[in-house]
Structure formats: C-alpha cells, structure tokens
Design a protein around this motif. Structure first.
Motif, PDB file in Angstrom:
ATOM      1  N   LEU A   1       0.819  -1.219   0.000  1.00 18.57           N
ATOM      2  CA  LEU A   1       0.000   0.000   0.000  1.00 18.57           C
ATOM      3  C   LEU A   1       0.854   1.270   0.000  1.00 18.57           C
ATOM      4  O   LEU A   1       0.431   2.316  -0.478  1.00 18.57           O
TER       5      LEU A   1
ATOM      6  N   ARG B   1      -5.868   6.394  -4.601  1.00 14.90           N
ATOM      7  CA  ARG B   1      -6.157   4.963  -4.593  1.00 14.90           C
ATOM      8  C   ARG B   1      -5.970   4.375  -3.196  1.00 14.90           C
ATOM      9  O   ARG B   1      -6.751   3.524  -2.745  1.00 14.90           O
TER      10      ARG B   1
ATOM     11  N   GLU C   1      -8.757   2.474  -0.862  1.00 15.14           N
ATOM     12  CA  GLU C   1      -8.450   1.163  -0.296  1.00 15.14           C
ATOM     13  C   GLU C   1      -8.714   1.151   1.218  1.00 15.14           C
ATOM     14  O   GLU C   1      -9.297   0.209   1.757  1.00 15.14           O
TER      15      GLU C   1
END
Length: 324
Positions: free
Chosen positions: A220, A227, A231
DNA sequence: CATCAGGGCCCTG
DNA sequence: CAGGGCCCTGAT
C-alpha cells in the motif's frame, strides 16, 4: 495475566536522519493518548514492535543535534535474530518515523506563514511518525471512535492484557501488540467482555483483512494517495474521520486533511481564527489556501506545538475540549 | 434514578 | 443523503 518475555539479546546501531531533525518532536506526540507500549523521556524513546511475527523492543537515544542528527538505536529480541532482520527493522523504523524525509520544500513554501512560523521554528525538523504498524494503527483508530480519551485508553489496555504480551528490555516493561490472528480466533463476545462494545465486530473484521484477505501495508505504501484512500475506506470501520489519521500517520501523506471532526473543529477554530466555532468548510478552505499540499503537516506542527505548551502550562480553553 | 453525548461508522429507507 | 442504532461511561 501475561507472562513477561525477557528480551535479552540486542543489536545496536546508529541511524542518521536527514537534517534538520527534531528528535523529541518526532518520537513523542503529546496530543496522542497515553499507552503502555511506549515510554519517553527527553532524548530517549522506548517502544515495542511486532515485526515479521516476533516481538521486539526498541530504544532510540538522541545523540546528535538538529543540524547534525544522530540517533542510536537498540533493537531487543527474545532470541537472537539474524543480522539481516535487525537491518530490516532499522529500515522499518526509518519509515515509521519518517527519518529520511526531506522537508526543505515544505519550509520553503510555508516558512513565511505567520501562523506556522513560531511552531516551525520551535520544532524545526519534526516529522510525522507512527511507531505502530498499519494493523495496530487500525486498532487505535477503532478504540478512538465515539469514545472519550479515558475510555479509549481503557479499551486498548484491556486488549493488551487479554491478547498482547509484556516484554522487558533496558529496565522497561512495556506492552506489545498481538498478531491479528489472535483476534480472528477470539469470539465477538470475548471481545465485548473487554468493554469495546460494538467495536468488537470492527476489530474482528479488520483482523480478518490481514489474516484471510492478505492485506499488506508494504504494497500500500507505494500507492498514489487517491487509490490508497479508497483502499483504506474499504476497510470495515474506517470512515472519513479515521482515514486521514491513516493517510498521514501511517503513510506520511502530508496533504491528507479533508475532514474535520467536531472536537478538532473547535481547536482549529481557535488556532486559525481565534474564534470558538468556525464552519468546517471554512477551516478546510483556509488550510488549503495557506499551506496547499503541505496542509496536514503544517497543521500537525501547530497542533503538536499547542499540546507541548499544554505540558508546561495548562491552556484553559483546550482543557475543556479534552475530556478525560 | 434516568438520560445523554462522547476524538464515528454502518446500514437502511 | 439523512438519521437511527450501536457499547460503555461519566456527567448532569
């Protein structure tokens, strides 16, 4: 009760943060609620760390200056770890405490701002930091929700006592987090008995993300912020108020400020406008105008500066907002 | 004794 | 998109 693990092996090294670096401002955040996994005194910081399925103790000692930073780091473990693993923990420490950040552009862009200037001078070289892993930080975000500070502290300590461990190193005894597997295996009622209330479901579902769904914080870290944010919002129990704690604290996204919760709104109203209550949209517009892509980092300086002041002398209007 | 909001978020309509 | 419900606790 938990048996105490003695961390008798240790590995010592020296880390060199980028200059300028403010040791105390970086490792210790007075606005955070107290917990038993860390200890701090001026120039020294201890905490426990779960890393690669083991529990470690970590001690950092400031032995440099703002202009010539030097931090001695000792990593303690129960069994002797592979030298490569000690090295990986040091890299992880550098990430979690943002030791390699270059904030020159921030100072260039924002240093002239009259509101920020005093804090920026006092805490020159301070970084955003979170000693916790993503999973651990999710636990913090969850116990913070809809609770007063005292209750958040109580919930976390109950969880430490039931699922965590106590480790001893460098004459400190500190709590260590549990692996998410421990929560997955626990029943919802078992968690409710720890007085976390409806958060039991959240804690279980978040732990399941890591155990069953392969949630991986390292992958991540390289995501673009939009994004990454999507998430994180997909995680059960993470909404608009918690997501920027994660974006900023865990992932060092310096612009992550798009939501102001009511208690923060009161503080920002005072700091930015010297008023009791200013519309949240106005606050967000003002931080954007003043500091742009650095807005959360800038606010962090002002926020922590205020809480450091509070340690020396109570700030009357602030005391009313911090309900223990 | 009762009621309520607190450093939110989920879910439903 | 608004609003009820959720756990527990201390304040009123």
């Amino acid at each position: 009760m938990n048996q105490i693990k003695i961390l008798k092996h240790h590995f010592d090294t020296i880390l060199f943060p980028t200059a300028p670096f403010h040791f105390d401002g970086t490792v210790y955040k007075p606005s955070h609620f107290p917990s038993t996994d860390v200890a701090y005194e001026e120039g020294k910081y201890w905490r426990t760390m779960r890393f690669e399925d083991s529990v470690f103790g970590m001690k950092m000692v400031n032995q440099g200056t703002v202009e010539e930073p030097e931090v001695s780091v000792s990593v303690y473990s129960e069994k002797e770890a592979h030298p490569g693993q000690y090295q990986r923990i040091c890299r992880e420490i550098e990430y979690r405490f943002d030791l390699k950040a270059d904030l020159a552009a921030f100072v260039d862009d924002c240093g002239g701002d009259d509101l920020l200037k005093p804090a920026l001078q006092r805490w020159r070289g301070m970084r955003v930091s979170a000693g916790e892993s993503l999973y651990e930080f999710l636990v913090l975000a969850t116990v913070l929700q809809n609770a007063t500070v005292r209750r958040s502290v109580q919930m976390l300590e109950n969880l430490f006592n039931r699922f965590g461990s106590v480790v001893s190193f460098d004459r400190k005894e500190l709590s260590a987090y549990w692996p998410p597997e421990a929560i997955v295996q626990a029943g919802e009622q078992e968690l409710r008995d720890l007085k976390v209330g409806y958060r039991a479901k959240t804690l279980i579902r978040q732990a399941q993300e890591f155990v069953n769904e392969g949630m991986d914080e390292y992958s991540l870290r390289v995501f673009p912020s939009d994004r990454l944010k999507a998430e994180l919002l997909d995680l059960y129990g993470i909404g608009p108020a918690s997501v920027w704690y994660l974006l900023f604290g865990v992932f060092k996204r310096y612009d992550a400020l798009e939501y102001v919760s009511p208690w923060e709104q009161k503080i920002y109203s005072r700091l930015l406008f010297d008023q009791e209550m200013v519309d949240a949209e106005v606050i967000l517009g003002e931080v954007e105008r003043r500091w742009g892509k650095w807005k959360m980092l800038a606010v962090h300086y002002i926020f922590e500066d205020l809480f450091w002041q509070r340690k020396t002398a109570p700030v009357p209007w602030l005391e009313e907002l911090i309900r223990l």
